[in-house]
Design a protein around this motif. Structure first.
Motif, PDB file in Angstrom:
ATOM      1  N   LEU A 117      30.174 110.619 -84.553  1.00 21.87           N
ATOM      2  CA  LEU A 117      28.849 110.750 -83.936  1.00 21.87           C
ATOM      3  C   LEU A 117      27.743 111.054 -84.953  1.00 21.87           C
ATOM      4  N   HIS A 118      28.081 111.726 -86.055  1.00 19.97           N
ATOM      5  CA  HIS A 118      27.014 112.066 -87.026  1.00 19.97           C
ATOM      6  C   HIS A 118      26.397 110.814 -87.659  1.00 19.97           C
ATOM      7  N   ASP A 119      27.115 109.686 -87.577  1.00 15.73           N
ATOM      8  CA  ASP A 119      26.591 108.451 -88.181  1.00 15.73           C
ATOM      9  C   ASP A 119      25.513 107.786 -87.331  1.00 15.73           C
ATOM     10  N   TRP A 120      25.323 108.266 -86.095  1.00 11.78           N
ATOM     11  CA  TRP A 120      24.455 107.517 -85.165  1.00 11.78           C
ATOM     12  C   TRP A 120      23.357 108.377 -84.567  1.00 11.78           C
ATOM     13  N   PRO A 121      22.189 107.727 -84.229  1.00  9.08           N
ATOM     14  CA  PRO A 121      21.122 108.456 -83.542  1.00  9.08           C
ATOM     15  C   PRO A 121      21.505 108.674 -82.079  1.00  9.08           C
ATOM     16  N   ASP A 122      20.765 109.551 -81.383  1.00 10.09           N
ATOM     17  CA  ASP A 122      21.121 109.912 -80.006  1.00 10.09           C
ATOM     18  C   ASP A 122      21.278 108.678 -79.099  1.00 10.09           C
TER      19      ASP A 122
ATOM     20  N   ALA B 105      23.350 115.373 -94.830  1.00  6.51           N
ATOM     21  CA  ALA B 105      22.303 114.780 -93.987  1.00  6.51           C
ATOM     22  C   ALA B 105      21.203 114.120 -94.827  1.00  6.51           C
ATOM     23  N   LEU B 106      21.014 114.592 -96.049  1.00  5.31           N
ATOM     24  CA  LEU B 106      19.942 114.051 -96.895  1.00  5.31           C
ATOM     25  C   LEU B 106      20.129 112.572 -97.231  1.00  5.31           C
ATOM     26  N   SER B 107      21.388 112.115 -97.254  1.00  7.19           N
ATOM     27  CA  SER B 107      21.596 110.708 -97.634  1.00  7.19           C
ATOM     28  C   SER B 107      21.998 109.845 -96.449  1.00  7.19           C
ATOM     29  N   MET B 108      21.854 110.419 -95.238  1.00  5.18           N
ATOM     30  CA  MET B 108      22.292 109.651 -94.068  1.00  5.18           C
ATOM     31  C   MET B 108      21.319 108.540 -93.741  1.00  5.18           C
ATOM     32  N   SER B 109      21.858 107.486 -93.127  1.00  2.00           N
ATOM     33  CA  SER B 109      20.971 106.399 -92.766  1.00  2.00           C
ATOM     34  C   SER B 109      20.403 106.655 -91.370  1.00  2.00           C
ATOM     35  N   GLU B 110      21.120 106.193 -90.340  1.00  2.00           N
ATOM     36  CA  GLU B 110      20.585 106.343 -88.983  1.00  2.00           C
ATOM     37  C   GLU B 110      20.920 107.688 -88.360  1.00  2.00           C
ATOM     38  N   GLY B 111      22.005 108.279 -88.845  1.00  2.00           N
ATOM     39  CA  GLY B 111      22.579 109.413 -88.126  1.00  2.00           C
ATOM     40  C   GLY B 111      21.934 110.742 -88.428  1.00  2.00           C
ATOM     41  N   LYS B 112      22.566 111.820 -87.887  1.00  2.00           N
ATOM     42  CA  LYS B 112      22.098 113.169 -88.194  1.00  2.00           C
ATOM     43  C   LYS B 112      23.215 114.176 -87.919  1.00  2.00           C
ATOM     44  N   GLN B 113      23.088 115.343 -88.532  1.00  2.00           N
ATOM     45  CA  GLN B 113      24.044 116.411 -88.269  1.00  2.00           C
ATOM     46  C   GLN B 113      23.557 117.211 -87.069  1.00  2.00           C
ATOM     47  N   ARG B 114      24.512 117.749 -86.313  1.00  2.00           N
ATOM     48  CA  ARG B 114      24.148 118.504 -85.110  1.00  2.00           C
ATOM     49  C   ARG B 114      24.964 119.796 -85.029  1.00  2.00           C
ATOM     50  N   SER B 115      24.490 120.723 -84.212  1.00  2.00           N
ATOM     51  CA  SER B 115      25.243 121.967 -83.994  1.00  2.00           C
ATOM     52  C   SER B 115      26.240 121.743 -82.851  1.00  2.00           C
TER      53      SER B 115
ATOM     54  N   LEU C 158      38.205 114.881 -77.830  1.00  2.00           N
ATOM     55  CA  LEU C 158      38.261 115.797 -78.969  1.00  2.00           C
ATOM     56  C   LEU C 158      37.281 115.316 -80.032  1.00  2.00           C
ATOM     57  N   LEU C 159      36.301 116.173 -80.307  1.00  2.00           N
ATOM     58  CA  LEU C 159      35.253 115.816 -81.262  1.00  2.00           C
ATOM     59  C   LEU C 159      35.462 116.616 -82.543  1.00  2.00           C
ATOM     60  N   SER C 160      35.407 115.948 -83.667  1.00  2.00           N
ATOM     61  CA  SER C 160      35.543 116.681 -84.933  1.00  2.00           C
ATOM     62  C   SER C 160      34.411 116.273 -85.868  1.00  2.00           C
ATOM     63  N   GLU C 161      33.677 117.255 -86.321  1.00  2.00           N
ATOM     64  CA  GLU C 161      32.499 117.049 -87.169  1.00  2.00           C
ATOM     65  C   GLU C 161      32.292 118.341 -87.960  1.00  2.00           C
ATOM     66  N   ILE C 162      31.341 118.318 -88.884  1.00  2.00           N
ATOM     67  CA  ILE C 162      30.818 119.586 -89.415  1.00  2.00           C
ATOM     68  C   ILE C 162      29.816 120.069 -88.365  1.00  2.00           C
ATOM     69  N   PHE C 163      30.028 121.248 -87.782  1.00  2.00           N
ATOM     70  CA  PHE C 163      29.039 121.764 -86.827  1.00  2.00           C
ATOM     71  C   PHE C 163      28.014 122.604 -87.583  1.00  2.00           C
ATOM     72  N   LEU C 164      26.744 122.230 -87.470  1.00  2.24           N
ATOM     73  CA  LEU C 164      25.708 123.043 -88.111  1.00  2.24           C
ATOM     74  C   LEU C 164      25.634 124.395 -87.411  1.00  2.24           C
ATOM     75  N   ASP C 165      25.317 125.436 -88.173  1.00  5.10           N
ATOM     76  CA  ASP C 165      25.080 126.744 -87.553  1.00  5.10           C
ATOM     77  C   ASP C 165      23.958 126.580 -86.535  1.00  5.10           C
ATOM     78  N   GLU C 166      24.007 127.390 -85.482  1.00  5.08           N
ATOM     79  CA  GLU C 166      23.004 127.235 -84.421  1.00  5.08           C
ATOM     80  C   GLU C 166      21.588 127.469 -84.961  1.00  5.08           C
ATOM     81  N   ASP C 167      21.457 128.338 -85.985  1.00 11.67           N
ATOM     82  CA  ASP C 167      20.112 128.571 -86.557  1.00 11.67           C
ATOM     83  C   ASP C 167      19.799 127.565 -87.672  1.00 11.67           C
TER      84      ASP C 167
END
Ligand code: SAM
Length: 340
Positions: free
Chosen positions: A251-256, A297-307, A277-286
Motif C-alpha cells: 500500500l505504501h507504493d500507491w496514493p489513496d 518517503a523522500l524518494s517515493m513516486s506516487e505512494g506515501k508512508q502512513r501510520s 494481514l497488512l505489513s508496512e513500516i507504520f509511522l508513529d502517530e505523531d
C-alpha cells in the motif's frame, strides 16, 4: 556547555558522513569483498585488490573504511576478515543476505536521492532525471522494462522478505485460515515463510506476469507444494479466492485513490470473517519517526508512508476492522484486520 557541543558535533558529523558510509558499504558489496573474505578470510589488501581487480590504493582505503564501520575485522598484520554482522547480512549466500537490496539502493535509490532537491521543490518523482525516462507505473515502466533491472529489483524484494518474513508470518495466530493470497507477493519469499510458520496454510502468490514468470528462479531448495503462483494485475484482474489476504509492502507504493481501488476489490472477494494481514513500516502517530520510513518517503513516486491509524481508517472504509497491531523488532510492522 562543552559536552553538549561535542555531542551535537558528533551527531551532525554522523549525518554529514552518512552518505559516504552508505556508498562504502554499497561499493564493497558490489565488488564482492564480503563474499571473497568469507571464502578466504585473512587476505591482505594486495590479495584483495588482485581478486576484485581494483587498485591497491583504493582497495586499502575501502578495507580500512569497512573496518571503521564495523563490517570487517583486521589485526596488526594487517589482514582482513568479515565481522559477524557482515557474515550474517552481507555474504550473498547467507539466509539473511541483504546483497540484493544493497544493490537496489546503489543502482536505483542512490540516483533518486541525488535529485532530492528537485524532488522536494517539485513534489514529483525524479525517475526521468535519474534514469532518463518517464515512469507512470514504477513497476511496469521502470523495474520490469529490462530483464536485468527486473531481476535486480526482485532480488532486492527477496532479500528483505527473507529477513522480515518470519517475524511477519508469526506475528499473529492464523490457525483459523486455510488459504491465503499474498497480493504482490513477488518471489514468494514471504509466502514460504507463512507456510513454514503455519502448517495448515496454503498460499497463492499473485503478482504481475513479468514477475511470476521468474518464480522458479527464486524457489527455495526444499520447497513444499503449498505455495503456488498466479499472474495478474491486482487493479484490473479477478483476485484468487482466499480466506486471508496478505498485503506486505504494497500500500505504501500507491496514493489513496489506488489504495481504495485495491481494497474494494479485496473486500468484494472476501466473505465475513476473512482476514487481511497488512505489513508496512507504520509511522508513529505523531509522525516523528521511525526515520527509516520517513527517509524512504523522500524518494517515493506516487505512494506515501502512513501510520497504523491511517491504514486502519482506509481499511475500515472497506469493512475491515483492525483486530491486532504489532510493531515487530524487525524492519516491518504488521496489522491483522477482519472483514465484518
Ligand atoms: N510483497 C513483497 C514483499 O513484501 O517482499 C513485494 C513488495 S514490492 C514493494 C511490490 C510488489 O507488488 C512487487 O512484487 C510488484 O511486482 C507487485 N505489483 C505492483 N503492481 C502490481 C499490480 N498492478 N498487480 C500485481 N502486483 C503488482
Amino acid at each position: 556547555q562543552p559536552n553538549l557541543t561535542a555531542q551535537y558535533l558528533q551527531q551532525i558529523t554522523e549525518l554529514m558522513d552518512g552518505f559516504k558510509a552508505s556508498k562504502a558499504l554499497f561499493t564493497a558489496s558490489k565488488l564482492c569483498v564480503f563474499d571473497l573474505l568469507q571464502s578466504r578470510p585473512g587476505l591482505d589488501a594486495t590479495q584483495v585488490a588482485q581478486e576484485i581487480k581494483a587498485s591497491l590504493k583504493g582497495t586499502e582505503c575501502l578495507l580500512q573504511a569497512c573496518v571503521s564501520l564495523g563490517l570487517l575485522k583486521t589485526c596488526k598484520k594487517p589482514v582482513y576478515e568479515n565481522t559477524d554482522l557482515a557474515t550474517r547480512f552481507l555474504v550473498s549466500g547467507s539466509p539473511f543476505a541483504l546483497h540484493g537490496y544493497i544493490q537496489h539502493c546503489n543502482d536505483i535509490v542512490w540516483p533518486l536521492f541525488s535529485h532530492l532537491e528537485s524532488a522536494v521543490r517539485e513534489g514529483t518523482n525524479q525517475h526521468e532525471k535519474a534514469f532518463g525516462k518517464k515512469s507512470k507505473d514504477i513497476f511496469q515502466d521502470t523495474y520490469y522494462n529490462s530483464q536485468e533491472v527486473k531481476l535486480r529489483f526482485m532480488n532486492a524484494m527477496h532479500s528483505i522478505a527473507r529477513v522480515t518474513g518470519k517475524a511477519v508470518a508469526s506475528a499473529f495466530d492464523l490457525s483459523s485460515y486455510k488459504t491465503a493470497c499474498d497480493l504482490g507477493g513477488c518471489t514468494g519469499a514471504m509466502a514460504y515463510e507463512f507456510t513454514k510458520a503455519h502448517p495448515g496454510l496454503s498460499v497463492t502468490v499473485f503478482d504481475l506476469p513479468a514477475v511470476v514468470e521468474m518464480s522458479e528462479h527464486f524457489q527455495p531448495l526444499h520447497t513444499d507444494n503449498r505455495v503456488s503462483f498466479v499472474a495478474g494485475d491486482f487493479f484490473k484482474d479477478e483476485l484468487p479466492k482466499a480466506d486471508l489476504y496478505i498485503l506486505a509492502r504494497i500500500l505504501h507504493d500507491w496514493p489513496d485513490e489506488k489504495v481504495h481501488i485495491l481494497l474494494s476489490k479485496i473486500a468484494d472477494a472476501c466473505t465475513t470473517g476473512c482476514g487481511l494481514l497488512l505489513s508496512e513500516i507504520f509511522l508513529d502517530e505523531d509522525r516523528r519517526g521511525p526515520s527509516r520510513g520517513l527517509l524512504q518517503a523522500l524518494s517515493m513516486s506516487e505512494g506515501k508512508q502512513r501510520s497504523a491509524t491511517e491504514y486502519s481508517l482506509l481499511l475500515k472504509s472497506h469493512g475491515f476492522i483492525t483486530a491486532h497491531v504489532t510493531h515487530t523488532d524487525n524492519l516491518l510492522d504488521a496489522m491483522l484486520c477482519i472483514k465484518v
